[in-house]
Design an enzyme around this catalytic site. Sequence first.
Site, PDB file in Angstrom:
ATOM      1  N   MET A   7      11.032  -6.768   4.295  1.00  0.00           N
ATOM      2  CA  MET A   7      11.223  -7.437   5.591  1.00  0.00           C
ATOM      3  C   MET A   7      12.645  -7.960   5.818  1.00  0.00           C
ATOM      4  SD  MET A   7       8.317  -6.886   6.773  1.00  0.00           S
ATOM      5  CE  MET A   7       8.195  -7.864   8.255  1.00  0.00           C
ATOM      6  N   ARG A   8      13.621  -7.391   5.107  1.00  0.00           N
ATOM      7  CA  ARG A   8      15.014  -7.826   5.303  1.00  0.00           C
ATOM      8  C   ARG A   8      15.907  -6.656   5.652  1.00  0.00           C
ATOM      9  NH1 ARG A   8      16.322 -12.717   3.087  1.00  0.00           N
ATOM     10  NH2 ARG A   8      14.356 -13.615   2.421  1.00  0.00           N
TER      11      ARG A   8
ATOM     12  N   GLN B  41      -1.401   7.717   7.753  1.00  0.00           N
ATOM     13  CA  GLN B  41      -0.377   8.771   7.852  1.00  0.00           C
ATOM     14  C   GLN B  41       0.901   8.372   7.104  1.00  0.00           C
ATOM     15  OE1 GLN B  41      -1.239  11.692   8.988  1.00  0.00           O
ATOM     16  NE2 GLN B  41      -3.245  10.794   9.430  1.00  0.00           N
ATOM     17  N   GLU B  42       1.207   7.074   7.097  1.00  0.00           N
ATOM     18  CA  GLU B  42       2.362   6.603   6.309  1.00  0.00           C
ATOM     19  C   GLU B  42       2.195   7.012   4.859  1.00  0.00           C
ATOM     20  OE1 GLU B  42       3.409   2.419   6.773  1.00  0.00           O
ATOM     21  OE2 GLU B  42       2.515   2.385   8.761  1.00  0.00           O
TER      22      GLU B  42
ATOM     23  N   SER C 227       0.836  -1.211   0.000  1.00  0.00           N
ATOM     24  CA  SER C 227       0.000   0.000   0.000  1.00  0.00           C
ATOM     25  C   SER C 227       0.870   1.259   0.000  1.00  0.00           C
ATOM     26  CB  SER C 227      -0.970   0.003   1.186  1.00  0.00           C
ATOM     27  OG  SER C 227      -0.293   0.160   2.405  1.00  0.00           O
ATOM     28  N   ASN C 228       2.019   1.209   0.656  1.00  0.00           N
ATOM     29  CA  ASN C 228       2.939   2.363   0.580  1.00  0.00           C
ATOM     30  C   ASN C 228       3.511   2.518  -0.826  1.00  0.00           C
ATOM     31  OD1 ASN C 228       3.464   3.862   3.220  1.00  0.00           O
ATOM     32  ND2 ASN C 228       3.404   1.717   3.886  1.00  0.00           N
TER      33      ASN C 228
ATOM     34  N   HIS D 256       8.610   3.389   8.809  1.00  0.00           N
ATOM     35  CA  HIS D 256       8.448   2.530   9.987  1.00  0.00           C
ATOM     36  C   HIS D 256       7.196   2.963  10.749  1.00  0.00           C
ATOM     37  CE1 HIS D 256       9.615  -0.187  13.158  1.00  0.00           C
ATOM     38  NE2 HIS D 256       9.314   0.756  14.034  1.00  0.00           N
TER      39      HIS D 256
ATOM     40  N   ASP E 161      16.322   0.197  11.769  1.00  0.00           N
ATOM     41  CA  ASP E 161      15.444   1.352  12.022  1.00  0.00           C
ATOM     42  C   ASP E 161      16.188   2.468  12.768  1.00  0.00           C
ATOM     43  OD1 ASP E 161      13.290  -0.068  10.870  1.00  0.00           O
ATOM     44  OD2 ASP E 161      12.837  -1.029  12.769  1.00  0.00           O
TER      45      ASP E 161
HETATM   46  C1  GRF Z   1       3.830  -0.648   6.830  1.00  0.00           C
HETATM   47  O1  GRF Z   1       3.154  -0.559   8.060  1.00  0.00           O
HETATM   48  C2  GRF Z   1       5.236  -0.125   6.966  1.00  0.00           C
HETATM   49  O2  GRF Z   1       5.353   0.923   7.881  1.00  0.00           O
HETATM   50  C3  GRF Z   1       5.971  -1.335   7.471  1.00  0.00           C
HETATM   51  O3  GRF Z   1       5.393  -2.417   6.793  1.00  0.00           O
HETATM   52  C4  GRF Z   1       4.064  -2.100   6.405  1.00  0.00           C
HETATM   53  C5  GRF Z   1       3.979  -2.280   4.930  1.00  0.00           C
HETATM   54  O4  GRF Z   1       2.675  -2.121   4.437  1.00  0.00           O
HETATM   55  N1  GRF Z   1       7.402  -1.176   7.274  1.00  0.00           N
HETATM   56  P1  GRF Z   1       2.441  -2.033   2.859  1.00  0.00           P
HETATM   57  O5  GRF Z   1       3.068  -3.303   2.262  1.00  0.00           O
HETATM   58  O6  GRF Z   1       3.115  -0.796   2.361  1.00  0.00           O
HETATM   59  O7  GRF Z   1       0.963  -2.015   2.683  1.00  0.00           O
END
Ligand code: GRF
Length: 202
Positions: free
Chosen positions: A92-93, A175-176, A14-15, A111, A147
């Site tokens: 995730m790495r 908010q991200e 989603s980001n 994050h 992080d």
């Molecule tokens: C988000 O909450 C981001 O902050 C974290 O992993 C999640 C990823 O979500 N690092 P998406 O794959 O962007 O929907």
Amino acid sequence: MTLNIAVLISGRGSNLQSIIDNVESGYIPNANVSVVISDNKDAYGLKRAMNHGINAVFIDPAAYQSKEDLDNALLDVLARSSTDVLLLAGFMRILGSDVINAYSNRIMNIHPALLPSFKGLHAQKQALDYGVKITGCTVHFVDEGMDSGPIILQKSVPVLDSDTEESLSERILAQEHIIFPEAVKLFAEGRLYVKGRRVHIL
Ligand code: GRF
């Protein structure tokens, strides 16, 4: 000159979508998402990339003998896409030092907590379990720690008594989707200046 953005993902994306949308709308100026790379072949983010005609690459971690080999494969894809900036969007790495050094102050991570609180996995659950009243999200440059790099932007989010991990995660995610594109826009405009741990916005 066009800024070539590479996005690393592991899942939903989603980001990634918020970056793509803000590049397409011109909010992030003179930029192009040139490649999306996933370490998970089932990541929905790969489909999102393809829907927008973006090169979508799966790098299979199981196909490499060592972390260095995996990092080299990644560097290869990044170079072939003429990458200027690398975004970690739910990747995730932990990247190896070769990648970090090759793109020093050009790798950003999102994050879901107000760093330096609640580093690592399940940051939203960590915040709930701790009992904080305010949490949020952070965009930061990536260094070799977890992080831990210089902070670019943060946004706070209230924690409600009724919150579950899901409801809090959703409120933070909204908010991200605002601050990640904003940070990339500032980068694209050449307005981020890193001095030690501090990122000044020009
Ligand atoms: C988000 O909450 C981001 O902050 C974290 O992993 C999640 C990823 O979500 N690092 P998406 O794959 O962007 O929907």
